[in-house]
Structure formats: C-alpha cells, structure tokens
Enzyme design. Structure first.
Site, mmCIF file in Angstrom:
data_model
loop_
_atom_site.group_PDB
_atom_site.id
_atom_site.type_symbol
_atom_site.label_atom_id
_atom_site.label_comp_id
_atom_site.label_asym_id
_atom_site.label_seq_id
_atom_site.Cartn_x
_atom_site.Cartn_y
_atom_site.Cartn_z
ATOM 1 N N LYS A 139 0.798 -1.260 0.041
ATOM 2 C CA LYS A 139 -0.102 0.043 -0.001
ATOM 3 C C LYS A 139 0.905 1.189 -0.086
ATOM 4 C CE LYS A 139 -2.472 0.667 3.806
ATOM 5 N NZ LYS A 139 -2.122 2.156 4.385
ATOM 6 N N ARG B 266 -10.621 5.121 9.290
ATOM 7 C CA ARG B 266 -10.407 3.423 10.097
ATOM 8 C C ARG B 266 -11.342 3.188 10.791
ATOM 9 N NH1 ARG B 266 -4.808 2.131 11.515
ATOM 10 N NH2 ARG B 266 -4.121 4.097 10.508
ATOM 11 N N ARG C 57 11.468 -13.760 5.815
ATOM 12 C CA ARG C 57 12.405 -12.784 5.938
ATOM 13 C C ARG C 57 13.482 -13.149 7.091
ATOM 14 N NH1 ARG C 57 9.786 -6.783 5.709
ATOM 15 N NH2 ARG C 57 8.992 -7.437 7.926
ATOM 16 N N ARG D 220 12.558 -12.654 12.541
ATOM 17 C CA ARG D 220 12.225 -11.453 13.445
ATOM 18 C C ARG D 220 10.937 -12.175 14.187
ATOM 19 N NH1 ARG D 220 12.131 -5.699 11.410
ATOM 20 N NH2 ARG D 220 10.347 -6.672 10.427
ATOM 21 N N ARG E 1 -1.807 -10.116 12.849
ATOM 22 C CA ARG E 1 -1.857 -8.665 12.432
ATOM 23 C C ARG E 1 -3.123 -8.557 11.053
ATOM 24 N NH1 ARG E 1 4.015 -8.041 11.281
ATOM 25 N NH2 ARG E 1 3.391 -6.421 9.712
#
Ligand SMILES: [Zn+2]
Length: 223
Positions: A16, A91, A129, A162, A173
């Site tokens: 985005k 939001r 990652r 991570r 999330r």
C-alpha cells in the site's frame, strides 16, 4: 473536473505504501497518511497539536472528530488542489461517516481501491525474511537474499526470523486488519462509494499502479 479522492486500503504486506507513493507522483495529487499527518501536527506545536500529543502520550486513541477535523484542514492545503490519496483513513465507520459528509459538501465523490493479497502469500513473504542478530541486516526471500542461505553476508552470523515476522504474529496482524477494515469497507460500499478490488503483490508495483490509474480513468470518471 472534480478533485480526486482515492481511499487506499490494504493489509500489511500488500504494498500500500509503495502504491501511494507511485500514484502520488503520476497523478500529481497529495498523499495523506494519517500517521504522518498526526505527527506533523504534534510537531507544529499549535493548540490542536498539543492536544493530540497529550492524547497520544496518555496512550489513548485520537478521537474520530479530531482526526476528521485534521483531515478536513489538510485537504484544503494547496497540494491537494488536484486531489489526494487517503492512506490509513478512514479507520472506523464513524470516521467514514464524517468523511462522507465533508466530501459531499465539497462535491467530491471518493473512490475506494482495496489492495487484496492472498494471506498465504504475505505470510510466506514475511515469514521468509531473516535478520542478522549481530549487525541487524535484513534479508528477503526473492530480493536481497544472502549469498549463503541463512548466513549473514557481513559477519557470517546465523540468521534468525524476527518476532514480528513469525507466521502466527503475521496472521494475527492480518486478522486485526480485517476486523477493523471490513466494516468500514462495507459501510462505504453500502453508501454507494465506487469500490475496486485490485490484486496486490502479484504484479510488479508499477503494473499495479497502472491498473489503478486505468480504473480511476475508465471506471471512476475522474482524473
Ligand atoms: Zn550480520
């Protein structure tokens, strides 16, 4: 010609931010990220900025009417003359409701573009990652991968995932994004706002940006 108001939605990992930057340049409109806008306002130190700083420091959410007031002022700035991209806003359904009133008063018809990505793709990308625990270097799967798998190019440390990139954290999330965004999207759609779904992350960013521009031009009746 009416001003463009593009409301960009997209989950973490959808690209985005990249799209907002590409579209801002090629459409010559402003990119309004609510997070940046709030931080700038705090930095300005005026009375509303100080009030926002207090709210943020006390860990509270900035109330919808305050956010709306800031957006309303922001879109009167000269760089928004041709139009603007809203990123991270509205939001909540209440913010969307207030925004519609503000836009209607200005004769602006907003367009929603929802960057949709397969959650499995995001999870694979983010959980693939790696980071070096010694120097902090970040490595990707498809781009910027280390010379030797799982080993840091700079200091030879064994790379780690991570905490933020662990599959279950990423999934949480994404679920949080859905819980927050789906009602807002539904509200906008139900009030007649033109809404387009664009597949994010499956084409190069430039190609996605071209597709969005085409939709705005051919199907949105703007620009
Ligand atoms: Zn390293």
């Amino acid at each position: 010609m009416s001003r463009l108001c593009l409301i960009l939605f997209g989950p973490p990992g959808s690209g985005k931010g990249t799209q907002a930057k590409l579209l801002r340049q090629s459409l010559e409109v402003a990119h309004i990220s609510t997070g940046d806008m709030l931080r700038e306002r705090v930095a300005s130190g005026d009375s509303l900025g100080r009030a926002v700083a207090d709210m943020m420091q006390s860990g509270g959410l900035v109330p919808d009417d305050t956010v709306n007031r800031l957006v309303e002022e922001r879109i009167e700035q000269p760089d928004c003359a041709r139009g603007f991209i809203l990123d991270g806003y509205p939001r909540t359904v209440e913010q969307a409701r207030l925004l519609e009133t503000v836009l209607a008063a200005k004769g602006i018809s907003p367009v929603v573009v929802h960057l949709q990505v397969d959650y499995n793709v995001i999870i694979a990308r983010l959980s693939g990652r790696r980071q070096c625990p010694t120097c902090g270097a970040l490595y990707g799967v498809t781009s910027n991968s280390p010379e030797v798998s799982e080993v840091c190019d700079y200091d030879g440390s064994k790379l780690v995932v991570r905490d933020d990139d662990k599959a279950e954290v990423v999934l949480e999330r994404l679920r949080g994004y859905d819980r927050q965004t789906v009602p807002v999207l539904e509200f906008l759609k139900n009030t007649g706002v033109r809404t387009f779904v664009v597949k994010g992350a499956e084409m190069p960013p430039q190609a996605i940006a071209r597709q969005i521009k085409w939709l705005l031009k051919e199907r949105g009746g703007t620009a």
